[in-house]
Design a protein around this motif. Structure first.
Motif, PDB file in Angstrom:
ATOM      1  N   ASN A 161       0.609  -1.132  -0.091  1.00 30.17           N
ATOM      2  CA  ASN A 161      -0.121  -0.062   0.046  1.00 30.17           C
ATOM      3  C   ASN A 161       0.934   1.268  -0.072  1.00 30.17           C
ATOM      4  OD1 ASN A 161      -3.106  -0.438   0.444  1.00 30.17           O
ATOM      5  ND2 ASN A 161      -2.234  -2.070   1.552  1.00 30.17           N
ATOM      6  N   LYS A 162       2.109   1.164   0.016  1.00 21.89           N
ATOM      7  CA  LYS A 162       2.928   2.542   0.031  1.00 21.89           C
ATOM      8  C   LYS A 162       3.241   2.810  -1.576  1.00 21.89           C
ATOM      9  CE  LYS A 162       5.527   1.804   4.476  1.00 21.89           C
ATOM     10  NZ  LYS A 162       7.008   1.678   4.610  1.00 21.89           N
ATOM     11  N   ASP A 163       3.293   4.114  -1.680  1.00 16.74           N
ATOM     12  CA  ASP A 163       3.539   4.549  -2.794  1.00 16.74           C
ATOM     13  C   ASP A 163       5.039   4.706  -3.150  1.00 16.74           C
ATOM     14  OD1 ASP A 163       1.137   5.590  -3.648  1.00 16.74           O
ATOM     15  OD2 ASP A 163       1.285   7.430  -2.554  1.00 16.74           O
ATOM     16  N   LEU A 198       7.451   9.836 -10.377  1.00 14.61           N
ATOM     17  CA  LEU A 198       6.769  10.817 -11.213  1.00 14.61           C
ATOM     18  C   LEU A 198       5.935  11.764 -10.211  1.00 14.61           C
ATOM     19  CD1 LEU A 198       5.473   8.420 -13.593  1.00 14.61           C
ATOM     20  CD2 LEU A 198       7.336   9.744 -13.991  1.00 14.61           C
ATOM     21  N   GLU A 199       5.617  13.021 -10.646  1.00 12.79           N
ATOM     22  CA  GLU A 199       5.013  13.716  -9.616  1.00 12.79           C
ATOM     23  C   GLU A 199       3.367  13.901  -9.781  1.00 12.79           C
ATOM     24  OE1 GLU A 199       6.447  17.867 -10.463  1.00 12.79           O
ATOM     25  OE2 GLU A 199       8.068  17.694  -9.032  1.00 12.79           O
ATOM     26  N   LYS A 200       2.769  14.122  -8.614  1.00 14.18           N
ATOM     27  CA  LYS A 200       1.238  13.940  -8.633  1.00 14.18           C
ATOM     28  C   LYS A 200       0.814  15.280  -8.948  1.00 14.18           C
ATOM     29  CE  LYS A 200       0.870  10.664  -4.566  1.00 14.18           C
ATOM     30  NZ  LYS A 200       0.360   9.622  -5.398  1.00 14.18           N
ATOM     31  N   ASN A 201       0.654  15.382 -10.208  1.00 10.72           N
ATOM     32  CA  ASN A 201       0.190  16.615 -11.348  1.00 10.72           C
ATOM     33  C   ASN A 201      -1.266  16.484 -11.405  1.00 10.72           C
ATOM     34  OD1 ASN A 201       2.415  18.158 -11.075  1.00 10.72           O
ATOM     35  ND2 ASN A 201       3.174  16.877 -12.714  1.00 10.72           N
ATOM     36  N   MET A 202      -1.905  15.172 -11.308  1.00 12.44           N
ATOM     37  CA  MET A 202      -3.306  15.211 -12.138  1.00 12.44           C
ATOM     38  C   MET A 202      -4.510  15.224 -10.972  1.00 12.44           C
ATOM     39  SD  MET A 202      -2.497  12.215 -14.672  1.00 12.44           S
ATOM     40  CE  MET A 202      -1.408  12.596 -16.142  1.00 12.44           C
ATOM     41  N   THR A 203      -5.357  16.281 -11.201  1.00 16.89           N
ATOM     42  CA  THR A 203      -6.568  16.378 -10.225  1.00 16.89           C
ATOM     43  C   THR A 203      -7.688  15.491 -10.864  1.00 16.89           C
ATOM     44  OG1 THR A 203      -7.591  18.042 -12.029  1.00 16.89           O
ATOM     45  CG2 THR A 203      -6.029  18.873 -10.342  1.00 16.89           C
ATOM     46  N   LEU A 204      -8.737  15.372 -10.008  1.00 18.04           N
ATOM     47  CA  LEU A 204      -9.935  14.734 -10.370  1.00 18.04           C
ATOM     48  C   LEU A 204     -10.235  14.852 -11.555  1.00 18.04           C
ATOM     49  CD1 LEU A 204     -12.337  12.944  -9.730  1.00 18.04           C
ATOM     50  CD2 LEU A 204     -13.415  15.001  -8.580  1.00 18.04           C
ATOM     51  N   PHE A 205     -10.485  16.170 -12.218  1.00 15.36           N
ATOM     52  CA  PHE A 205     -10.953  16.476 -13.520  1.00 15.36           C
ATOM     53  C   PHE A 205      -9.948  15.985 -14.436  1.00 15.36           C
ATOM     54  CE2 PHE A 205     -10.926  19.375 -17.259  1.00 15.36           C
ATOM     55  CZ  PHE A 205     -12.372  19.313 -17.654  1.00 15.36           C
ATOM     56  N   LEU A 236      -1.685  10.717  -9.833  1.00 16.10           N
ATOM     57  CA  LEU A 236      -3.014  11.196  -9.419  1.00 16.10           C
ATOM     58  C   LEU A 236      -3.232  11.661  -8.045  1.00 16.10           C
ATOM     59  CD1 LEU A 236      -6.029  11.549 -10.655  1.00 16.10           C
ATOM     60  CD2 LEU A 236      -6.570   9.148  -9.432  1.00 16.10           C
ATOM     61  N   GLN A 237      -3.704  12.769  -7.896  1.00 12.72           N
ATOM     62  CA  GLN A 237      -3.872  13.545  -6.543  1.00 12.72           C
ATOM     63  C   GLN A 237      -4.734  12.723  -5.737  1.00 12.72           C
ATOM     64  OE1 GLN A 237      -4.204  17.628  -6.955  1.00 12.72           O
ATOM     65  NE2 GLN A 237      -2.245  18.065  -7.967  1.00 12.72           N
ATOM     66  N   ASN A 238      -4.553  12.408  -4.585  1.00 12.15           N
ATOM     67  CA  ASN A 238      -5.725  12.014  -3.476  1.00 12.15           C
ATOM     68  C   ASN A 238      -6.123  10.532  -4.327  1.00 12.15           C
ATOM     69  OD1 ASN A 238      -7.047  11.355  -1.337  1.00 12.15           O
ATOM     70  ND2 ASN A 238      -8.455  13.181  -1.373  1.00 12.15           N
ATOM     71  N   PRO A 239      -5.378   9.529  -4.547  1.00 15.08           N
ATOM     72  CA  PRO A 239      -5.866   8.465  -5.378  1.00 15.08           C
ATOM     73  C   PRO A 239      -7.249   7.623  -4.771  1.00 15.08           C
ATOM     74  CG  PRO A 239      -3.759   7.827  -4.519  1.00 15.08           C
ATOM     75  CD  PRO A 239      -4.072   9.308  -4.347  1.00 15.08           C
ATOM     76  N   GLU A 240      -7.053   7.617  -3.301  1.00 18.06           N
ATOM     77  CA  GLU A 240      -7.868   6.882  -2.485  1.00 18.06           C
ATOM     78  C   GLU A 240      -9.614   7.619  -2.954  1.00 18.06           C
ATOM     79  OE1 GLU A 240      -5.277   7.786  -1.335  1.00 18.06           O
ATOM     80  OE2 GLU A 240      -4.359   5.970  -0.683  1.00 18.06           O
ATOM     81  N   ARG A 241      -9.597   8.912  -3.134  1.00 19.22           N
ATOM     82  CA  ARG A 241     -10.981   9.660  -3.353  1.00 19.22           C
ATOM     83  C   ARG A 241     -11.034   9.698  -4.794  1.00 19.22           C
ATOM     84  NH1 ARG A 241     -11.776  14.941  -4.717  1.00 19.22           N
ATOM     85  NH2 ARG A 241     -14.134  15.688  -4.409  1.00 19.22           N
ATOM     86  N   ASN A 242     -10.145  10.202  -5.577  1.00 21.84           N
ATOM     87  CA  ASN A 242     -10.321  10.533  -6.853  1.00 21.84           C
ATOM     88  C   ASN A 242     -10.399   9.397  -7.973  1.00 21.84           C
ATOM     89  OD1 ASN A 242     -10.151  13.408  -6.256  1.00 21.84           O
ATOM     90  ND2 ASN A 242      -8.165  13.511  -6.608  1.00 21.84           N
TER      91      ASN A 242
END
Length: 493
Positions: free
Chosen positions: A17-19, A28-35, A250-256
């Protein structure tokens, strides 16, 4: 290539479960939002399929009613699969999609077979087909009564592939912007068709309702023929699992991740079904069978001098789809290399652009290579359908396995087992039906899948390689690093 034994999957819940960042790598950077996530899934799903599949579904379904049912059921089936993948994506925090899940559950060999068929054949072929569709529709307004000059279609497709490869090498943010812009454009094109169809149904003449009289007339009685309609429908929905391939960005993957899946699959199912209802207001079932470019025929019948806008909108749709394939496919190479199953240079990123340039370039080059074999691309895609659905089924089997071996691992999404059971049965049906209906194509598909076995044995399983073999690989790696200014993503300097 590194040895698989040095990169065995992590089976403990805490490690799984670790990134990668938590393991000490920057990556890679977490640049991607939900949209961004929604636009990637919708962008990958809504490509050329919605403009090609209506004819194939109508031909195999026989009636308007069954055709519309196929569109809805295909969307529901894809949504169930995406829902199951949401659990896997929030449990295994690694990019790579079903490759990462099969690696975690069943080990390196089966994971490599999946990686091989997906990264070397399926994705590059898909990008090539979408690029060719773009070229055909862009050239159609200039050559309305005849075929374009020989070579122009391939040249325009190649230009698109090169341009999108360059954008994905330059910046993840720019690649995401391309996805967002053409996501809006393609949805607008389909909304235009839907709005036109709604207007004709509500205010038009009775002739616009002719296709809906006796809606189940001519429905095929043969199950095998009817099942082929689902292949066309599911082809149009391909891309439902692509966001799982870049979950690390993806930012906050558990939610998004689950939100992006739910929004995009629902949106695509509604848009696809309403689009086909609109098409039937103007195009009869017989006309649909005779026209592979149904959207253009629809525009010619309804928009007069403004019919030229439809090929442009279709081109926008295919640009977004091709960009999504290149964006996610390069990450598949990246993840395979990180597990020691692809050359390690594919894990390397440019520290300035934060993009895996070697992996992106390899995807682009393979797509250009298949462009030279474009006459055989469609047959090749048919050949690999069996291995594709086998791999999807294996990922769902991994879900069952991980439920048993990691029962207490935290899961942001935990699906009711009814859904993966139904989806697994569906995947197996999609594997066995073509074995009965098209044994030759099935055999060729299996041979293509098994072609990765000798590659695995030579480059990964063989531990006692001669020194000159490793020396050549090291020199090629160093040359690539200097050429593209890329470094190991896990190193600070």
């Amino acid at each position: 290539m590194a040895l698989a034994a040095e990169n065995e999957p992590l089976n403990s819940p805490a490690k799984a479960n670790k990134d990668p960042e938590e393991h000490g790598t920057k990556g890679l950077e977490k640049n991607m939002t939900l949209f961004n996530g929604v636009s990637i899934i919708v962008g990958c799903i809504i490509g050329s399929g919605i403009f090609i599949s209506p004819t194939g579904i109508q031909a195999n379904a026989g009636s308007v009613g069954l055709s519309l049912i196929v569109w809805v059921l295909s969307g529901i089936f894809a949504a169930i699969g995406a829902y199951c993948y949401a659990e896997l994506g929030t449990l295994i925090h690694k990019s790579g999609g079903d490759y990462a899940y099969i690696m975690e559950a069943f080990g390196p060999f089966l994971a490599f077979v999946r990686l091989w068929i997906e990264s070397i054949v399926v994705r590059p072929c898909t990008a090539t087909i979408v690029a060719l569709t773009f070229a055909i529709y862009m050239l159609k307004p200039f050559f309305p009564e005849c075929d374009p000059p020989a070579g122009t279609t391939e040249l325009l497709a190649a230009i698109l592939l090169i341009l999108l490869t360059a954008i994905n090498c330059w910046s993840v943010k720019w690649a995401s912007k391309v996805q967002d812009v053409f996501f809006v454009a393609k949805v607008f094109a389909l909304v235009l068709i839907i709005a036109t169809g709604a207007y004709l149904l509500l205010t038009g003449k009775p002739q616009y309702r002719d296709s809906f009289e006796n809606i189940f007339e001519n429905t095929v009685k043969d199950f095998q023929t009817a099942s082929l309609a689902f292949y066309s429908g599911l082809f149009a929905y391909q891309g439902w699992n692509y966001l799982n391939f870049i979950v690390e960005e993806l930012q906050n993957p558990e939610r998004n991740l689950p939100l992006a899946i739910a929004i995009s699959c629902s949106l695509c199912t509604v848009i696809y079904t309403l689009t086909n209802v609109a098409l039937y207001t103007t195009i009869s079932p017989d006309e649909m069978l005779a026209s592979p470019a149904v959207a253009v025929l629809f525009a010619e019948k309804n928009y007069g001098y403004f019919a030229f806008v439809m090929p442009i909108f279709v081109a926008c749709s295919t640009i977004g789809s091709a960009n999504g394939v290149i964006l996610t496919s390069s990450r598949l190479f990246y993840c395979g290399a990180r597990e020691g199953q692809m050359p390690q240079v594919l894990t390397m990123i440019n520290k300035q652009t934060k993009t895996p340039i070697p992996a992106v370039l390899l995807t682009g080059l393979l797509s250009l290579f298949y462009l030279f074999l474009s006459n055989n691309i469609y047959s090749l895609i048919n050949y690999i359908q069996v291995s594709y659905w086998l791999a999807i089924g294996a990922a769902i089997a991994a879900l069952f396995y991980l439920r048993k071996t990691m029962p207490d691992a935290p899961r942001a999404v935990k699906v009711n087992l009814f859904f993966p059971v139904v989806f697994f049965i569906g995947c197996m049906a999609l594997v066995f039906v073509p074995i009965i209906g098209a044994p030759k194509d099935t055999a060729i598909g299996i041979l293509i899948m098994l072609s990765g076995v000798p590659v695995y044995l030579i480059f990964i399983a063989w531990k006692g390689k001669p020194k000159f073999f490793n020396s050549i690989i090291n020199r090629l790696t160093l040359f690539t690093q200097k050429l593209f200014l890329v470094v190991d993503a896990s190193k600070e300097n």
